[in-house]
Design an enzyme around this catalytic site. Structure first.
Site, PDB file in Angstrom:
ATOM      1  N   SER A  73       0.832  -1.205   0.000  1.00 32.42           N
ATOM      2  CA  SER A  73       0.000   0.000   0.000  1.00 32.42           C
ATOM      3  C   SER A  73       0.863   1.250   0.000  1.00 32.42           C
ATOM      4  O   SER A  73       2.037   1.201   0.367  1.00 32.42           O
ATOM      5  CB  SER A  73      -0.902   0.017   1.231  1.00 32.42           C
ATOM      6  OG  SER A  73      -1.772  -1.083   1.204  1.00 32.42           O
ATOM      7  N   CYS A  74       0.219   2.359  -0.322  1.00 39.22           N
ATOM      8  CA  CYS A  74       0.855   3.675  -0.315  1.00 39.22           C
ATOM      9  C   CYS A  74       1.549   3.914   1.025  1.00 39.22           C
ATOM     10  O   CYS A  74       0.958   3.620   2.050  1.00 39.22           O
ATOM     11  CB  CYS A  74      -0.207   4.741  -0.539  1.00 39.22           C
ATOM     12  SG  CYS A  74       0.338   6.422  -0.268  1.00 39.22           S
ATOM     13  N   PRO A  75       2.747   4.423   1.097  1.00 39.93           N
ATOM     14  CA  PRO A  75       3.573   4.942  -0.005  1.00 39.93           C
ATOM     15  C   PRO A  75       4.626   3.957  -0.515  1.00 39.93           C
ATOM     16  O   PRO A  75       5.497   4.357  -1.274  1.00 39.93           O
ATOM     17  CB  PRO A  75       4.269   6.132   0.662  1.00 39.93           C
ATOM     18  CG  PRO A  75       4.535   5.638   2.054  1.00 39.93           C
ATOM     19  CD  PRO A  75       3.394   4.692   2.395  1.00 39.93           C
TER      20      PRO A  75
END
Lengths: 79, 181
Positions: free
Chosen positions: A15-17
């Site tokens: 997932s981000c980042p």
């Protein structure tokens, strides 16, 4: 002429980042003009890769989708 | 400004091409990390690591409540006098002991949040702090808050830069994207 990918990254499940952070790190290792491909499953990565390519001026030469997997190809900028 | 000085697009040049010219992108990102809660420290570190990944010279200036996440996780009581010691008792430091600003439920909220983060492969604040150091993010604690709250350099994690003041923070912020979180 066949296109040679210098490095391939598996970013699926992240997932981000993290996808962008791992991509930025890997791009540092590349020589100008070399290509990096990345596979991700985070839908946000589509706009993130585009934005990263624009701000860092490393061209995003491909952005495609196969099922739930996004495929990106970035070209390291010429200095 | 007189109307004559307004630049007209040269004849033959498409207007869209002119409109596409964007202002230059900022080369720096400076975040003032004022908060000590999980739900604010997390975005601070996500933005800092992403800024560094985008090639920006990134600085996080930790002040006030924002200093406590920099306390080593194993350090329990900090400070010299009873007020500073009480403060550290009521507000435990460390990036693995962060509370939520809402729905904390005596620690049940953060525990559930951390569980969800693991399930979704989201990097924890502790992991992001390590990534930030590795990527050369400048992590600067505020000297004045350290003195006031009784936090010593040895209470704080390794990999930080020299404690500094508001002038250094504002000097770094010149021409940068600035965020106050």
């Amino acid at each position: 002429m066949s296109i040679t990918i210098a490095k391939s990254l598996d970013l699926k499940g992240l997932s981000c980042p993290l996808p962008i952070i791992k991509t930025a790190k890997a791009m540092k290792e590349l020589a100008p003009g070399q290509l990096l491909e990345a596979f991700a499953t985070d839908p946000g990565s589509v706009s993130d890769f585009k934005a990263w390519a624009q701000t860092t001026r490393n061209p995003l030469v491909e952005s495609s989708q196969d099922g739930g997997v996004f495929h990106f190809v970035l070209k390291k900028k010429e200095i | 400004m007189s109307i004559d000085t307004i630049q007209k697009p040269p004849i033959g040049q498409p207007v869209e091409q002119i409109a596409e010219k964007k202002p230059e992108t900022a080369e720096k990102l400076v975040i003032f990390a004022w908060s000590g809660e999980l739900d604010k420290v997390w975005p601070t570190l996500i933005l800092a690591t992403t800024g560094a990944a985008m090639g920006k010279e990134t600085t996080v200036f930790f002040t006030f409540w924002g200093l406590f996440p920099l306390v080593k996780n194993q350090v329990r009581i900090t400070g010299e006098n009873w007020m500073q010691k009480m403060l550290s008792m009521m507000n435990r430091g460390g990036d693995e002991h962060l509370k939520l600003s809402k729905m904390n439920f005596a620690g049940a909220g953060p525990a559930m949040m951390n569980h969800l983060a693991k399930e979704h492969h989201v990097a924890s604040p502790h992991e992001l702090m390590e990534v930030a150091k590795e990527m050369g993010v400048h992590l600067i604690p505020c000297q004045m808050t350290m003195d006031m709250m009784g936090l010593k350099r040895e209470d704080l994690i390794d990999g930080l830069e020299e404690p500094a003041g508001a002038t250094k923070a504002l000097a770094d912020a010149q021409g940068a994207i600035t965020l106050f979180i």
